[in-house]
Write a protein that holds these residues in place. Structure first.
Motif, PDB file in Angstrom:
ATOM      1  N   ALA A  53      -6.508   9.250   4.137  1.00  0.00           N
ATOM      2  CA  ALA A  53      -6.051   7.937   4.625  1.00  0.00           C
ATOM      3  C   ALA A  53      -4.618   7.658   4.180  1.00  0.00           C
ATOM      4  O   ALA A  53      -3.756   7.298   4.993  1.00  0.00           O
ATOM      5  CB  ALA A  53      -6.989   6.847   4.126  1.00  0.00           C
ATOM      6  N   ARG A  54      -4.311   7.898   2.893  1.00  0.00           N
ATOM      7  CA  ARG A  54      -2.946   7.605   2.407  1.00  0.00           C
ATOM      8  C   ARG A  54      -1.946   8.590   2.989  1.00  0.00           C
ATOM      9  O   ARG A  54      -0.805   8.229   3.275  1.00  0.00           O
ATOM     10  CB  ARG A  54      -2.926   7.606   0.878  1.00  0.00           C
ATOM     11  CG  ARG A  54      -3.611   6.379   0.281  1.00  0.00           C
ATOM     12  CD  ARG A  54      -3.365   6.232  -1.193  1.00  0.00           C
ATOM     13  NE  ARG A  54      -3.941   7.341  -1.946  1.00  0.00           N
ATOM     14  CZ  ARG A  54      -3.832   7.452  -3.277  1.00  0.00           C
ATOM     15  NH1 ARG A  54      -3.147   6.538  -3.954  1.00  0.00           N
ATOM     16  NH2 ARG A  54      -4.383   8.466  -3.920  1.00  0.00           N
ATOM     17  N   PHE A  55      -2.378   9.866   3.196  1.00  0.00           N
ATOM     18  CA  PHE A  55      -1.464  10.841   3.811  1.00  0.00           C
ATOM     19  C   PHE A  55      -1.052  10.332   5.186  1.00  0.00           C
ATOM     20  O   PHE A  55       0.129  10.313   5.536  1.00  0.00           O
ATOM     21  CB  PHE A  55      -2.137  12.209   3.950  1.00  0.00           C
ATOM     22  CG  PHE A  55      -1.281  13.260   4.613  1.00  0.00           C
ATOM     23  CD1 PHE A  55      -0.444  14.074   3.872  1.00  0.00           C
ATOM     24  CD2 PHE A  55      -1.295  13.409   6.001  1.00  0.00           C
ATOM     25  CE1 PHE A  55       0.373  15.021   4.484  1.00  0.00           C
ATOM     26  CE2 PHE A  55      -0.481  14.352   6.634  1.00  0.00           C
ATOM     27  CZ  PHE A  55       0.348  15.162   5.872  1.00  0.00           C
ATOM     28  N   GLU A  56      -2.061   9.844   5.939  1.00  0.00           N
ATOM     29  CA  GLU A  56      -1.769   9.422   7.323  1.00  0.00           C
ATOM     30  C   GLU A  56      -0.926   8.146   7.333  1.00  0.00           C
ATOM     31  O   GLU A  56       0.004   8.016   8.125  1.00  0.00           O
ATOM     32  CB  GLU A  56      -3.073   9.228   8.106  1.00  0.00           C
ATOM     33  CG  GLU A  56      -2.869   9.266   9.607  1.00  0.00           C
ATOM     34  CD  GLU A  56      -4.127   9.622  10.389  1.00  0.00           C
ATOM     35  OE1 GLU A  56      -4.014  10.329  11.418  1.00  0.00           O
ATOM     36  OE2 GLU A  56      -5.235   9.188   9.978  1.00  0.00           O
ATOM     37  N   GLY A 114       2.048   6.885   9.944  1.00  0.00           N
ATOM     38  CA  GLY A 114       1.732   5.477  10.230  1.00  0.00           C
ATOM     39  C   GLY A 114       2.253   5.024  11.588  1.00  0.00           C
ATOM     40  O   GLY A 114       1.629   4.221  12.277  1.00  0.00           O
ATOM     41  N   HIS A 115       3.372   5.601  12.024  1.00  0.00           N
ATOM     42  CA  HIS A 115       3.992   5.170  13.304  1.00  0.00           C
ATOM     43  C   HIS A 115       3.039   5.391  14.464  1.00  0.00           C
ATOM     44  O   HIS A 115       3.089   4.716  15.472  1.00  0.00           O
ATOM     45  CB  HIS A 115       5.287   5.948  13.551  1.00  0.00           C
ATOM     46  CG  HIS A 115       5.049   7.424  13.684  1.00  0.00           C
ATOM     47  ND1 HIS A 115       4.720   8.215  12.591  1.00  0.00           N
ATOM     48  CD2 HIS A 115       4.992   8.229  14.758  1.00  0.00           C
ATOM     49  CE1 HIS A 115       4.530   9.452  13.014  1.00  0.00           C
ATOM     50  NE2 HIS A 115       4.676   9.481  14.324  1.00  0.00           N
ATOM     51  N   LEU A 116       2.089   6.328  14.307  1.00  0.00           N
ATOM     52  CA  LEU A 116       1.199   6.660  15.434  1.00  0.00           C
ATOM     53  C   LEU A 116       0.258   5.512  15.770  1.00  0.00           C
ATOM     54  O   LEU A 116      -0.247   5.401  16.875  1.00  0.00           O
ATOM     55  CB  LEU A 116       0.387   7.911  15.111  1.00  0.00           C
ATOM     56  CG  LEU A 116       1.163   9.238  15.083  1.00  0.00           C
ATOM     57  CD1 LEU A 116       0.238  10.368  14.661  1.00  0.00           C
ATOM     58  CD2 LEU A 116       1.777   9.520  16.450  1.00  0.00           C
ATOM     59  N   ALA A 130       0.856  -1.198   0.000  1.00  0.00           N
ATOM     60  CA  ALA A 130       0.000   0.000   0.000  1.00  0.00           C
ATOM     61  C   ALA A 130       0.888   1.243   0.000  1.00  0.00           C
ATOM     62  O   ALA A 130       0.661   2.209  -0.727  1.00  0.00           O
ATOM     63  CB  ALA A 130      -0.905  -0.004   1.238  1.00  0.00           C
ATOM     64  N   HIS A 131       1.945   1.166   0.793  1.00  0.00           N
ATOM     65  CA  HIS A 131       2.903   2.273   0.912  1.00  0.00           C
ATOM     66  C   HIS A 131       3.543   2.533  -0.453  1.00  0.00           C
ATOM     67  O   HIS A 131       3.558   3.654  -0.955  1.00  0.00           O
ATOM     68  CB  HIS A 131       3.977   1.837   1.919  1.00  0.00           C
ATOM     69  CG  HIS A 131       4.474   2.931   2.777  1.00  0.00           C
ATOM     70  ND1 HIS A 131       4.248   2.985   4.132  1.00  0.00           N
ATOM     71  CD2 HIS A 131       5.188   4.044   2.473  1.00  0.00           C
ATOM     72  CE1 HIS A 131       4.804   4.055   4.646  1.00  0.00           C
ATOM     73  NE2 HIS A 131       5.386   4.714   3.666  1.00  0.00           N
ATOM     74  N   ALA A 132       4.036   1.464  -1.085  1.00  0.00           N
ATOM     75  CA  ALA A 132       4.731   1.590  -2.387  1.00  0.00           C
ATOM     76  C   ALA A 132       3.777   2.159  -3.428  1.00  0.00           C
ATOM     77  O   ALA A 132       4.124   3.093  -4.163  1.00  0.00           O
ATOM     78  CB  ALA A 132       5.254   0.227  -2.819  1.00  0.00           C
ATOM     79  N   ASP A 133       2.554   1.671  -3.424  1.00  0.00           N
ATOM     80  CA  ASP A 133       1.532   2.168  -4.372  1.00  0.00           C
ATOM     81  C   ASP A 133       1.326   3.665  -4.200  1.00  0.00           C
ATOM     82  O   ASP A 133       1.305   4.437  -5.160  1.00  0.00           O
ATOM     83  CB  ASP A 133       0.171   1.479  -4.096  1.00  0.00           C
ATOM     84  CG  ASP A 133       0.079   0.166  -4.837  1.00  0.00           C
ATOM     85  OD1 ASP A 133      -0.981  -0.499  -4.701  1.00  0.00           O
ATOM     86  OD2 ASP A 133       1.085  -0.180  -5.490  1.00  0.00           O
ATOM     87  N   ALA A 134       1.201   4.045  -2.919  1.00  0.00           N
ATOM     88  CA  ALA A 134       0.929   5.461  -2.641  1.00  0.00           C
ATOM     89  C   ALA A 134       2.092   6.324  -3.122  1.00  0.00           C
ATOM     90  O   ALA A 134       1.893   7.376  -3.730  1.00  0.00           O
ATOM     91  CB  ALA A 134       0.691   5.650  -1.149  1.00  0.00           C
TER      92      ALA A 134
END
Ligand code: B12
Length: 582
Positions: free
Chosen positions: A409-412, A417-419, A4-8
């Motif tokens: 959602a993707r920004f967060e 994401g660490h949160l 998901a990260h790579a896609d974003a």
């Protein structure tokens, strides 16, 4: 790196390269437009002998005066202007005044005039002539605030010009650019350019006290899971507007913040984010906690408003406070309901001033410390991450475009994401949605409900920005074994019909809130009939409709049933409505 990260990140690289107009050209056009505008004078500016609301707010902060806001938007401009006159008269008779009024316009105002006739009418007035605009500024000495369906929409520049022309000097709403769709309009590039040019136009009037308003919880603030991400977002808006565009930004928050100490904490945090120079528009009342019991709502107002007033006594920021009418969860308010709330607010102010010397603001300061510290880290990570993906972070138009297409959602996920790992401060809106799912999980997991819906193909969507009820419902139905196609927010009748033609379904579950339930249902019925689609349509939310014959939207349950729709008052009520032919 998770897929998901790579896609974003791939998505960001593509967005970084999409051709967009040059900001220098937009700034030149804004400068030329500014040269042709004569800043108007509202009855309020004349009554108080000030050049702008900014000047009035600074004066009020020096005088320790609490300013008051009301949000208003009856079905047409004449009813709205008459309400303003009545509100002013009623309050003046008791020695009070309303400092400013925010106009909840009809959402079609965000569209170019030639596109407005094709979509459903929603709550609030349309402004279709200079007379209509003038009425908002001349009906009473109450300063107009225009922050709905103005800047951030396809007609941003024309609406900003009209607002400046009537003497409105606080104009919004940057946050709405990121989440509010203009019905039937999907050209994000054009909306981004209009929003950028309108902000550049306001920058030309910065020294004359003109401010750009942004209500964070109208935007991604309603979708982020963590308060620190909301703080990071406020920093990003401050950077984009203050540093890149050169306009003065006035932040608003509060409508989705239920914890009174967080409400004070945000006033303190925003002042730090604006490096001590923040003059805010308004603190929105805690709309989220309102229900259908008026006594409960009055007690709520007494609580949140006390703390909002204490915050202005403790850390004056120029924010006006908003005593919400008791009907907040049911429909837009009448003039009488606004007067009642305003008078109630003055009563609360008297007790807050007595309480002030005895109140400890330590917890609010601690909240501000945490969200500003964690927010700063996310803000820096976001700018660095965007730059790494080739995004020109000195280009305000590029940032507007990329951040809207990226989504909350993707920004967060990408930058905060660490949160998720530690017990970071979850937003009250996010907590409410999570609690709603927890509260109904047993019911939807019951044998009776599973027997009814397991294996069923269900489409779930919201007709407007309100997505939390529909989102919770989609999750509950999925967990109960249904195959759920979650279309998300801001789905038009055409979007829904197209999705149903693409993937057949056994039922459609719709959530609607904006006073367009009947107009929308009629358009949907026509689209479904045209496509030869026949399926149960369950519709819930605020089921009312703006009509030409009434000043306020009217309930339309019988009319929805006559259209073959299945109105639902609540989630538990859904079970009985869903009957499937075996
Ligand atoms: C949160 C909220 C917002 C948030 C939405 C955040 C988000 N992304 O979802 C923000 C601040 C962005 C917002 C914006 C607006 N809002 Co609003 N909003 C609210 C508020 C405070 C709570 C709604 C909510 O989410 N509740 C929590 C969820 C979980 O519950 P719920 O939606 O009430 O749903 C329950 C039931 O109705 C049912 N249900 C709902 N849908 C469905 C569907 C099915 C199939 C079923 C079975 C059940 C069901 O289940 C839920 C649980 O019981 C209400 C007031 C209130 N207190 O209710 C106003 C309210 C709905 N908003 C209103 C308006 C007018 C707007 C705006 C147009 C204002 C403006 N001018 O900008 C914009 C919308 C713009 C747009 N583009 O659509 C009005 C509607 C007035 C009317 N129809 O007469 C209200 C009533 C406030 C008011 N009094 O003015 N809003």
């Amino acid at each position: 790196m998770n897929p998901a990260h790579a896609d974003a990140l791939d998505g960001l690289r593509r967005l970084a390269a999409r051709p967009l107009p040059r900001v220098a050209d937009l700034r030149a056009r804004a400068r030329a437009t500014a040269g042709a505008i004569r800043l108007g004078r509202s009855a309020f500016l004349d009554a108080h002998g000030v050049a702008s609301e900014f000047e009035y707010k600074q004066q009020s902060m020096r005088d320790g005066r609490i300013m008051y806001h009301a949000h208003i938007g009856l079905n047409d401009v004449d009813a709205t202007a008459a309400a303003l006159t009545a509100i002013h008269r009623e309050l003046a008779a008791r020695g009070h005044r309303l400092d400013r009024a925010g106009f909840a316009l009809d959402r079609r105002m965000g569209l170019p005039p030639e596109r407005r006739g094709r979509v459903a009418a929603e709550t609030g007035p349309m402004l279709e002539s200079s007379r209509d605009w003038d009425a908002l500024a001349q009906a009473a000495p109450i300063q107009p605030h225009l922050g709905d369906f103005m800047i951030g929409q396809p007609a941003s520049v024309a609406n900003a010009v009209a607002a400046l022309g009537i003497g409105c000097t606080t104009i919004g709403n940057l946050s709405q650019y990121f989440t509010f769709a203009a019905p039937g309009w999907d050209d994000v590039g054009a909306t981004a350019a209009q929003t950028c040019e309108a902000m550049l136009l306001l920058a030309e009037f910065r020294e004359r006290g003109v401010m750009l308003h942004s209500y964070l919880e109208d935007g991604y603030g309603a979708l982020f899971r963590h308060c620190a991400t909301v703080a990071a977002w406020a920093m990003l808006e401050h950077y984009l507007v203050g540093e890149l565009v050169g306009a003065r930004l006035a932040h608003c928050i509060g409508g989705l913040t239920r914890d009174p100490l967080r409400r004070v904490g945000w006033v303190v945090a925003l002042q730090r984010i604006h490096r001590g120079e923040h003059v805010g528009s308004m603190i929105y009342g805690d709309t989220l906690s309102f229900g259908h019991e008026f006594e409960h709502n009055r007690a709520l107002t007494a609580e949140y408003l006390s703390w909002d007033i204490l915050a202005q006594l403790y850390a004056p920021s120029g924010h006006a406070v908003l005593p919400l009418p008791v009907t907040e969860a049911i429909r837009i308010p009448s003039a009488d309901e606004i007067v009642e709330a305003q008078l109630f607010g003055r009563r609360v102010e008297a007790s807050a001033r007595r309480l002030f010397p005895h109140v400890d603001f330590g917890a609010a300061e601690a909240f501000a410390d945490t969200v500003c510290r964690d927010g700063q880290a996310i803000f820096e990570r976001a700018l660095a991450g965007l730059a790494d993906c080739g995004v020109d972070i000195r280009d305000p138009l590029r940032l507007l475009y990329v951040l809207k297409r990226l989504g909350a959602a993707r920004f967060e996920v990408l930058f905060a994401g660490h949160l998720d790992k530690d017990a970071a401060l979850v937003t009250d809106m996010c907590a409410l949605s999570r609690d709603l799912v927890d509260e109904h999980r047993d019911l939807f997991g019951s044998d009776e409900m599973r027997a009814r819906i397991a294996g069923r193909r269900l489409v779930v969507a919201s007709t407007d920005v309100h997505e939390h009820a529909a989102g919770a419902l989609a999750q509950l139905l999925g967990e109960a074994g249904a195959s759920v196609n979650w279309l998300g927010a801001e789905q038009s009748p055409a979007d829904i019909a197209a999705a149903l033609e693409r993937d057949a379904a056994d039922a459609l579950l719709l959530s609607t809130h904006n006073g367009m339930a009947l107009d929308y249902a009629r358009q949907l019925r026509a689209a479904l009939d045209l496509a030869g689609l026949e399926l149960p349509v369950v519709i819930g939310g605020v089921l009312n409709q703006k009509t030409a014959s009434a000043a306020l939207p009217v309930p339309v349950l019988d009319e929805l049933r006559a259209l073959g729709m299945l109105p639902a008052a609540s989630l538990p009520g859904l079970g009985k409505l869903l009957e499937f032919k075996r």
